[in-house]
Design a protein around this motif. Structure first.
Motif, PDB file in Angstrom:
ATOM      1  N   LEU A   1       5.999   6.974  11.031  1.00  0.00           N
ATOM      2  CA  LEU A   1       7.267   6.156  11.191  1.00  0.00           C
ATOM      3  C   LEU A   1       7.777   5.782  12.459  1.00  0.00           C
ATOM      4  CD1 LEU A   1       9.071   4.454   9.666  1.00  0.00           C
ATOM      5  CD2 LEU A   1      10.590   6.195   9.451  1.00  0.00           C
TER       6      LEU A   1
ATOM      7  N   GLY B   1      -1.284  12.125   2.198  1.00  0.00           N
ATOM      8  CA  GLY B   1      -0.134  12.628   1.329  1.00  0.00           C
ATOM      9  C   GLY B   1       1.290  12.695   1.965  1.00  0.00           C
ATOM     10  N   THR B   2       1.335  12.643   3.241  1.00  0.00           N
ATOM     11  CA  THR B   2       2.578  12.430   3.902  1.00  0.00           C
ATOM     12  C   THR B   2       2.492  11.830   5.426  1.00  0.00           C
ATOM     13  OG1 THR B   2       3.962  13.911   5.184  1.00  0.00           O
ATOM     14  CG2 THR B   2       1.970  14.681   4.880  1.00  0.00           C
ATOM     15  N   ILE B   3       3.695  11.506   5.811  1.00  0.00           N
ATOM     16  CA  ILE B   3       3.699  10.839   7.253  1.00  0.00           C
ATOM     17  C   ILE B   3       4.150  11.596   8.387  1.00  0.00           C
ATOM     18  CG2 ILE B   3       4.280   8.606   6.223  1.00  0.00           C
ATOM     19  CD1 ILE B   3       7.254   8.637   7.198  1.00  0.00           C
TER      20      ILE B   3
ATOM     21  N   ILE C   1      10.355   4.918   2.423  1.00  0.00           N
ATOM     22  CA  ILE C   1      11.102   4.635   3.733  1.00  0.00           C
ATOM     23  C   ILE C   1      10.164   3.869   4.518  1.00  0.00           C
ATOM     24  CG2 ILE C   1      11.897   6.056   5.650  1.00  0.00           C
ATOM     25  CD1 ILE C   1      13.570   6.805   3.103  1.00  0.00           C
ATOM     26  N   MET C   2       8.895   4.082   4.544  1.00  0.00           N
ATOM     27  CA  MET C   2       7.952   3.413   5.528  1.00  0.00           C
ATOM     28  C   MET C   2       8.235   2.027   5.198  1.00  0.00           C
ATOM     29  SD  MET C   2       6.253   4.709   7.940  1.00  0.00           S
ATOM     30  CE  MET C   2       4.967   3.964   8.548  1.00  0.00           C
TER      31      MET C   2
ATOM     32  N   TYR D   1       0.842   3.886  -2.975  1.00  0.00           N
ATOM     33  CA  TYR D   1       0.508   5.264  -3.040  1.00  0.00           C
ATOM     34  C   TYR D   1       1.519   6.162  -3.082  1.00  0.00           C
ATOM     35  CZ  TYR D   1      -4.227   4.568  -0.360  1.00  0.00           C
ATOM     36  OH  TYR D   1      -5.368   4.187  -0.189  1.00  0.00           O
ATOM     37  N   THR D   2       2.642   5.997  -2.880  1.00  0.00           N
ATOM     38  CA  THR D   2       3.860   6.931  -3.338  1.00  0.00           C
ATOM     39  C   THR D   2       3.900   7.013  -4.887  1.00  0.00           C
ATOM     40  OG1 THR D   2       4.978   5.930  -1.299  1.00  0.00           O
ATOM     41  CG2 THR D   2       6.347   7.446  -2.812  1.00  0.00           C
TER      42      THR D   2
ATOM     43  N   ASN E   1       0.796  -1.170   0.013  1.00  0.00           N
ATOM     44  CA  ASN E   1      -0.160   0.064   0.176  1.00  0.00           C
ATOM     45  C   ASN E   1       0.815   1.146   0.017  1.00  0.00           C
ATOM     46  OD1 ASN E   1      -2.556  -0.152  -0.002  1.00  0.00           O
ATOM     47  ND2 ASN E   1      -3.072  -0.569   1.933  1.00  0.00           N
ATOM     48  N   PHE E   2       2.009   1.286   0.892  1.00  0.00           N
ATOM     49  CA  PHE E   2       2.754   2.316   0.951  1.00  0.00           C
ATOM     50  C   PHE E   2       3.434   2.650  -0.361  1.00  0.00           C
ATOM     51  CE2 PHE E   2       2.699   1.993   5.749  1.00  0.00           C
ATOM     52  CZ  PHE E   2       2.437   3.225   6.028  1.00  0.00           C
TER      53      PHE E   2
ATOM     54  N   PHE F   1      -1.923   7.406   5.228  1.00  0.00           N
ATOM     55  CA  PHE F   1      -0.792   8.310   4.418  1.00  0.00           C
ATOM     56  C   PHE F   1      -1.282   8.508   3.055  1.00  0.00           C
ATOM     57  CE2 PHE F   1       2.406   6.978   1.431  1.00  0.00           C
ATOM     58  CZ  PHE F   1       3.177   8.005   1.168  1.00  0.00           C
ATOM     59  N   GLY F   2      -1.933   7.411   2.328  1.00  0.00           N
ATOM     60  CA  GLY F   2      -2.355   7.674   1.044  1.00  0.00           C
ATOM     61  C   GLY F   2      -3.279   8.784   0.749  1.00  0.00           C
TER      62      GLY F   2
ATOM     63  N   ASP G   1       8.343   9.347   1.420  1.00  0.00           N
ATOM     64  CA  ASP G   1       7.755   8.897   2.710  1.00  0.00           C
ATOM     65  C   ASP G   1       7.519   7.526   2.603  1.00  0.00           C
ATOM     66  OD1 ASP G   1       8.299  11.336   3.651  1.00  0.00           O
ATOM     67  OD2 ASP G   1       6.006  11.882   4.022  1.00  0.00           O
ATOM     68  N   GLY G   2       6.574   7.132   1.667  1.00  0.00           N
ATOM     69  CA  GLY G   2       6.131   5.836   1.427  1.00  0.00           C
ATOM     70  C   GLY G   2       6.962   4.792   1.322  1.00  0.00           C
TER      71      GLY G   2
ATOM     72  N   PHE H   1      -1.706  -1.121   8.139  1.00  0.00           N
ATOM     73  CA  PHE H   1      -2.660  -1.242   7.139  1.00  0.00           C
ATOM     74  C   PHE H   1      -3.476   0.177   7.229  1.00  0.00           C
ATOM     75  CE2 PHE H   1      -6.306  -2.588   4.773  1.00  0.00           C
ATOM     76  CZ  PHE H   1      -5.532  -3.033   3.496  1.00  0.00           C
TER      77      PHE H   1
ATOM     78  N   MET I   1       0.256   8.506  -6.125  1.00  0.00           N
ATOM     79  CA  MET I   1      -0.276   9.869  -5.619  1.00  0.00           C
ATOM     80  C   MET I   1       0.513  10.898  -5.129  1.00  0.00           C
ATOM     81  SD  MET I   1      -4.016   8.910  -5.161  1.00  0.00           S
ATOM     82  CE  MET I   1      -4.358   9.901  -3.470  1.00  0.00           C
ATOM     83  N   ASN I   2       1.568  10.539  -4.230  1.00  0.00           N
ATOM     84  CA  ASN I   2       2.195  11.404  -3.491  1.00  0.00           C
ATOM     85  C   ASN I   2       3.854  11.489  -4.305  1.00  0.00           C
ATOM     86  OD1 ASN I   2       0.017  11.360  -1.863  1.00  0.00           O
ATOM     87  ND2 ASN I   2       0.936   9.753  -0.751  1.00  0.00           N
TER      88      ASN I   2
ATOM     89  N   SER J   1      -1.292   3.070   6.456  1.00  0.00           N
ATOM     90  CA  SER J   1      -0.973   3.217   4.685  1.00  0.00           C
ATOM     91  C   SER J   1      -1.921   3.871   4.151  1.00  0.00           C
ATOM     92  CB  SER J   1      -0.811   1.868   4.112  1.00  0.00           C
ATOM     93  OG  SER J   1      -1.704   0.940   4.219  1.00  0.00           O
TER      94      SER J   1
ATOM     95  N   ASN K   1       6.532  12.157  -2.743  1.00  0.00           N
ATOM     96  CA  ASN K   1       7.673  12.245  -1.816  1.00  0.00           C
ATOM     97  C   ASN K   1       8.154  10.723  -1.435  1.00  0.00           C
ATOM     98  OD1 ASN K   1       5.612  11.115  -0.290  1.00  0.00           O
ATOM     99  ND2 ASN K   1       5.070  13.327   0.889  1.00  0.00           N
TER     100      ASN K   1
END
Lengths: 101, 488
Positions: B132, B188-190, A61-62, A49-50, A45-46, B184-185, A58-59, B178, A53-54, B181, A56
């Motif tokens: 994170l 747009g940021t963590i 790294i996660m 989405y990166t 998922n992370f 975040f989606g 972040d995803g 989950f 959509m985004n 995630s 950056n």
């Protein structure tokens, strides 16, 4: 055409599979595999989405951190399962019921 | 940029001390032979390290609030006070692990190393300012806790406790991830600061869609503090693990989880949105369930340790009540509750552990007639039980009063009534111990070796704050009042 929706469906399916494995299987090793499925679903998922959509990191790294901690968790979990097996000679989850009441 | 990083380290010294301490203790531990009995330098070194970390935390307390390390951590008085509570709890548990016979002699040093590790995880969780860091904090707490729960290697119950903890913990961490995630989606940021801004840009329908993700997110932390739908592991793990480990689990992960939840509430749900309403509804349901189930199940228990496990579940529920009101009064009440909870839990577990070491089990009957043999200990236990129930003029009363005050201020009357009723229910099983200790004749005249002069002295010293805070609570309230949550 592979878009964000496809990734989300796949990861949701993985998540449900993980939960089902954890609920239905009686073998402790299989239950640990179920945990891995759930973790990988969220890592996917992370990343998805990166990508879609985004803009950056972040995803990514996660998901890297998820992979690392999943490995650590599997190592500790397997260690505990091995100890349990040495004491009980069984890796059946129903044998882990002496503590109730 | 790089200079900023270096400057940030100055605010992060307590954690760095603990990381260095853990590494140092690990290396020191390898220098001992396997059969060596008295590894006291590790104990002394651990204590010194913790005291130094405590001192630097106290020095940090009055500093200004700021985010460090590219906004991934936050240092504010609230997190510092929570960290101080956790470090104090760890110091108390160190000494308990030293005198307890429940942990194998050869593993006591490993206990100390791992306790420092869990403490680091808790501190990360208390000052986390992005997804994170929350995840890493939860995992650092959890993975070491799994090992700690199965510490009695040759005991079937202990390894079973560790197994259950690991399986439930892995599941809940996965569910939390989950949820994260999807949050975040959408946002747009963590980074929490960026997320809070993006959250307000959503329209109402989008917010409602996001809410299930927040519920999944809540599962992970709710599991660490043993809130009720996710509490099944807690009594088993508390009973199966060695007593010092249980005492540790009752303090550090709970305080860490509560502080993380408080911060999440403040960052995402201060603005009046439909999400705030549903978050409050969720917390209210969980809090009242946690209190009630914890208390009602505690009534039927035969083992004091298991009773304390259920009672600590219900105390987590009371602290959750303070989180329902998302304002400074609630936070102040929680920090005060954390301080009193620390001392009450420590003293109760010290006495239970010492009695259990003597008799090999911790049934209620072992406490009969304790007042005739060890009057001081019986008095101390009585004070702690009264305080846990919430009777004036003890600290537990003031703590509960503050929470109820915060609830009434924000018009959560139902929750306040449930809290008060639960205190009445809890009186039954707390006062049962007092009745057994004082009103029943003793079974035997055996000497309990654990109640030597030094141990009695330490226990009485730890009880003193319960009495003092019950009367002179204003000073601590001032302290807790300064401990506001800081967010950008």
């Amino acid at each position: 055409m592979i878009n964000l929706g496809s990734y989300l469906i796949i990861s949701f399916a993985l998540f449900i599979c993980g939960i089902l494995v954890m609920v239905a299987r009686k073998n402790i090793i299989a239950i640990l595999l179920g945990i891995e499925l759930i973790l990988n679903a969220s890592a996917l998922n992370f990343v998805a989405y990166t990508k879609f959509m985004n803009n950056n990191l972040d995803g990514h790294i996660m998901s890297l951190f998820i992979i690392v901690t999943a490995a650590a968790e599997a190592a500790v979990g397997l260690g505990i399962v091995i100890r349990f097996f040495q004491l009980r000679e069984s890796i059946h989850i129903d044998d882990a019921a002496t503590l109730q009441n | 940029m790089y200079l900023n990083y270096l400057a940030n380290i100055a605010r992060y010294i307590p954690e760095l001390i603990l990381v260095a301490l853990m590494a140092g203790l690990l290396i020191l531990e390898t220098t001992y032979r396997e059969d060596e009995k008295n590894k006291k330098y590790i104990f002394i070194g651990g204590l010194i390290g913790l005291v130094v970390a405590l001192a630097s935390l106290v020095a940090n307390f009055s500093g200004k609030s700021e985010t460090i390390f590219s906004q991934s951590m936050i240092i504010d008085p609230f997190s510092t006070l929570m960290k101080i509570i956790m470090v104090l709890g760890t110091i108390g548990v160190f000494y308990l692990s030293r005198i307890s016979k429940d942990i194998y002699e050869s593993l006591k040093t490993e206990f100390i190393v791992m306790a420092v590790g869990i403490l680091i995880g808790g501190m990360i969780l208390a000052s986390a300012n992005n997804m994170l860091m929350i995840y890493i904090g939860v995992e650092t707490l959890s993975i070491l806790s799994y090992v700690m729960a199965s510490f009695k290697k040759n005991d079937e119950r202990s390894s079973e406790a560790g197994l259950k903890y690991a399986l439930y913990g892995g599941l809940s961490a996965g569910i939390m991830l989950f949820g994260m995630s999807h949050i975040f989606g959408v946002l747009g940021t963590i980074q929490f600061s960026g997320m809070a801004v993006n959250l307000l840009k959503l329209n109402q329908a989008q917010m409602l869609i996001l809410m299930p993700s927040f519920i999944l997110f809540f599962v992970g932390i709710g599991y660490k503090i043993a809130a009720v739908p996710f509490h099944m592991w807690s009594p088993d793990v508390y009973e199966g693990s060695p007593t010092p480990v249980t005492a540790f689990f009752a303090i550090v992960p709970k305080i860490a989880g509560i502080s993380a939840l408080a911060r999440i509430g403040f960052i995402f749900f201060t603005a009046a949105t439909p999400m705030r309403a549903s978050w409050i509804l969720l917390l209210m349901a969980v809090a009242s369930l946690t209190m009630t189930v914890g208390n009602v199940t505690a009534i039927g228990q035969k083992s004091v340790k298991r009773m304390l496990a259920y009672s600590s579940i219900s105390h987590a529920g009371i602290m959750l009540c303070g989180l329902v009101v998302i304002n400074d009064i609630g936070v102040r009440a929680i920090t005060f509750y954390g301080i009193t909870y620390l001392f009450m839990t420590l003293v109760a577990f010290y006495i239970v552990s010492i009695v259990q070491d003597k008799y090999g089990n911790d049934h209620f009957d072992r406490f009969t007639g304790l007042a005739y043999r060890y009057p001081f200990m019986a008095v101390v236990m009585t004070i702690v039980m009264f305080s846990l129930t919430g009777l004036p003029p003890l600290a537990g009363f003031v703590a509960k009063f503050n929470i109820i005050n915060a609830l009434l201020n924000s018009h959560f009357y139902t929750l306040a009534i449930i809290l008060a009723l639960n205190s009445v229910v809890s009186a039954y099983y707390y006062l049962k111990i007092v009745r057994l200790m004082t009103l029943k004749q003793q079974e035997s005249n055996e000497v309990i070796e654990g109640f030597g002069f030094l141990n009695q002295f330490i226990i009485i010293v730890m009880t003193a704050p319960i009495l003092v805070l019950g009367v002179f609570w204003e000073n601590i309230m001032m302290l807790a009042n300064g401990a506001k949550i800081f967010f950008q």
